[in-house]
Design an enzyme around this catalytic site. Structure first.
Site, PDB file in Angstrom:
ATOM      1  N   HIS A 185       0.836  -1.211   0.000  1.00 56.96           N
ATOM      2  CA  HIS A 185       0.000   0.000   0.000  1.00 56.96           C
ATOM      3  C   HIS A 185       0.865   1.253   0.000  1.00 56.96           C
ATOM      4  O   HIS A 185       1.790   1.380   0.811  1.00 56.96           O
ATOM      5  CB  HIS A 185      -0.921  -0.018   1.232  1.00 56.96           C
ATOM      6  CG  HIS A 185      -2.009   0.988   1.186  1.00 56.96           C
ATOM      7  ND1 HIS A 185      -2.306   1.806   2.251  1.00 56.96           N
ATOM      8  CD2 HIS A 185      -2.882   1.314   0.195  1.00 56.96           C
ATOM      9  CE1 HIS A 185      -3.321   2.578   1.929  1.00 56.96           C
ATOM     10  NE2 HIS A 185      -3.696   2.306   0.686  1.00 56.96           N
ATOM     11  N   ASP A 236      -4.873   5.495   4.317  1.00 63.17           N
ATOM     12  CA  ASP A 236      -6.310   5.598   4.073  1.00 63.17           C
ATOM     13  C   ASP A 236      -7.023   6.206   5.285  1.00 63.17           C
ATOM     14  O   ASP A 236      -6.720   5.844   6.441  1.00 63.17           O
ATOM     15  CB  ASP A 236      -6.897   4.221   3.776  1.00 63.17           C
ATOM     16  CG  ASP A 236      -6.529   3.717   2.392  1.00 63.17           C
ATOM     17  OD1 ASP A 236      -5.963   4.514   1.603  1.00 63.17           O
ATOM     18  OD2 ASP A 236      -6.788   2.536   2.104  1.00 63.17           O
ATOM     19  N   HIS A 242     -13.607   5.937   1.455  1.00 62.94           N
ATOM     20  CA  HIS A 242     -12.427   6.441   2.169  1.00 62.94           C
ATOM     21  C   HIS A 242     -11.632   7.377   1.253  1.00 62.94           C
ATOM     22  O   HIS A 242     -11.870   7.445   0.054  1.00 62.94           O
ATOM     23  CB  HIS A 242     -11.528   5.283   2.636  1.00 62.94           C
ATOM     24  CG  HIS A 242     -10.799   4.589   1.540  1.00 62.94           C
ATOM     25  ND1 HIS A 242     -11.376   3.654   0.702  1.00 62.94           N
ATOM     26  CD2 HIS A 242      -9.490   4.685   1.123  1.00 62.94           C
ATOM     27  CE1 HIS A 242     -10.500   3.201  -0.168  1.00 62.94           C
ATOM     28  NE2 HIS A 242      -9.329   3.815   0.064  1.00 62.94           N
ATOM     29  N   HIS A 271      -7.816   7.997  -0.015  1.00 60.11           N
ATOM     30  CA  HIS A 271      -6.443   7.476  -0.109  1.00 60.11           C
ATOM     31  C   HIS A 271      -5.520   8.687  -0.279  1.00 60.11           C
ATOM     32  O   HIS A 271      -5.667   9.486  -1.204  1.00 60.11           O
ATOM     33  CB  HIS A 271      -6.315   6.542  -1.317  1.00 60.11           C
ATOM     34  CG  HIS A 271      -4.922   6.069  -1.551  1.00 60.11           C
ATOM     35  ND1 HIS A 271      -4.398   4.945  -0.949  1.00 60.11           N
ATOM     36  CD2 HIS A 271      -3.928   6.570  -2.351  1.00 60.11           C
ATOM     37  CE1 HIS A 271      -3.150   4.769  -1.353  1.00 60.11           C
ATOM     38  NE2 HIS A 271      -2.842   5.745  -2.205  1.00 60.11           N
TER      39      HIS A 271
END
Length: 240
Positions: free
Chosen positions: A128, A132, A212, A214
């Site tokens: 990732h 987030d 959400h 990012h």
């Protein structure tokens, strides 16, 4: 003998005449002196009254002039104090705006931290690349720092469909911030934005498992240059 007697009587005035003349003269002198005294007394009284009245008028005028001078001085001082207060307030506001422009902030409020930088899993082809922030769709997204928009649009603004709608902002210190999975973009490429300015609404577009934002910090505008955004924010005194 009789002739001598007659001569003496004619040469001397009678005592009653002399006395009468003296009395008359005395009365005349008294009248003259009395009138003069009365005149002098009357003149002196009038002069003193006028002098007193003139003195009272002069004192009143002087007091009014003093009061007016004090009032004018106070008004001038109040005006100067007000101008100084307004100047200080303007300077304080300008300093606050300058400080805000020089600072960083978290791009959303009332969030829950979800996937963090470096997390691995089936959802990502690589680890990732950002942090987030779990927020409802339509949450206000703000510029984390002053800068210029260099990417804005679908398909990750050019970084790929996984990001959905995305924005990338170039900052003066050589860093870039990225905002992805947006439901609505409210800036355009080339636009200058300030810290805290609204740039988009959060969403659930692209490769997303739920609503959400990012958020990435990059060293270039392109995918693959992301660094740990939480560590970076800590370095600029922003703690999440």
């Amino acid at each position: 003998m009789s002739k001598r007697v007659t001569f003496q009587q004619s040469a001397r005035p009678s005592m009653s005449r002399v006395s009468g003349a003296v009395v008359a003269a005395g009365l005349g002198a008294s009248m003259v002196f009395g009138a003069g005294a009365a005149f002098a007394s009357g003149t002196t009284g009038t002069a003193n009254t006028s002098a007193l009245a003139g003195s009272a008028t002069a004192d009143s005028v002087a007091q009014q002039a003093t009061a007016q001078t004090k009032a004018a001085a106070k008004a001038k001082a109040d005006k100067a104090e007000k101008a100084d207060a307004e100047k200080k307030a303007a300077a304080k506001k300008k300093a606050a705006a300058k400080k805000k422009a020089a600072s960083w902030e978290v791009p959303v409020s009332k969030y829950v931290l979800s996937a963090s930088y470096g997390t691995g899993g089936d959802r990502w082809s690589n680890k990732h690349s950002g942090q987030d922030f779990a927020v409802p769709v339509g949450t206000r997204v703000e510029a984390a720092h002053t800068g210029t928009v260099v990417k804005a649009g679908p398909n990750g603004g050019g970084d790929g469909p996984a990001y959905g709608n995305a924005v990338v902002i170039k900052h003066g210190n050589g860093t870039y911030s990225q905002y992805a999975h947006l439901s609505k973009i409210q800036v355009r490429i080339g636009e200058h934005v300030k810290t805290g300015e609204k740039i988009a609404l959060s969403g659930n577009t692209g490769n997303s498992s739920g609503p959400h934002l990012h958020f990435e910090i990059r060293t270039s505008p392109n995918y693959g240059t992301a660094i740990n955004p939480v560590s970076f924010l800590n370095s600029v005194h922003v703690h999440i």
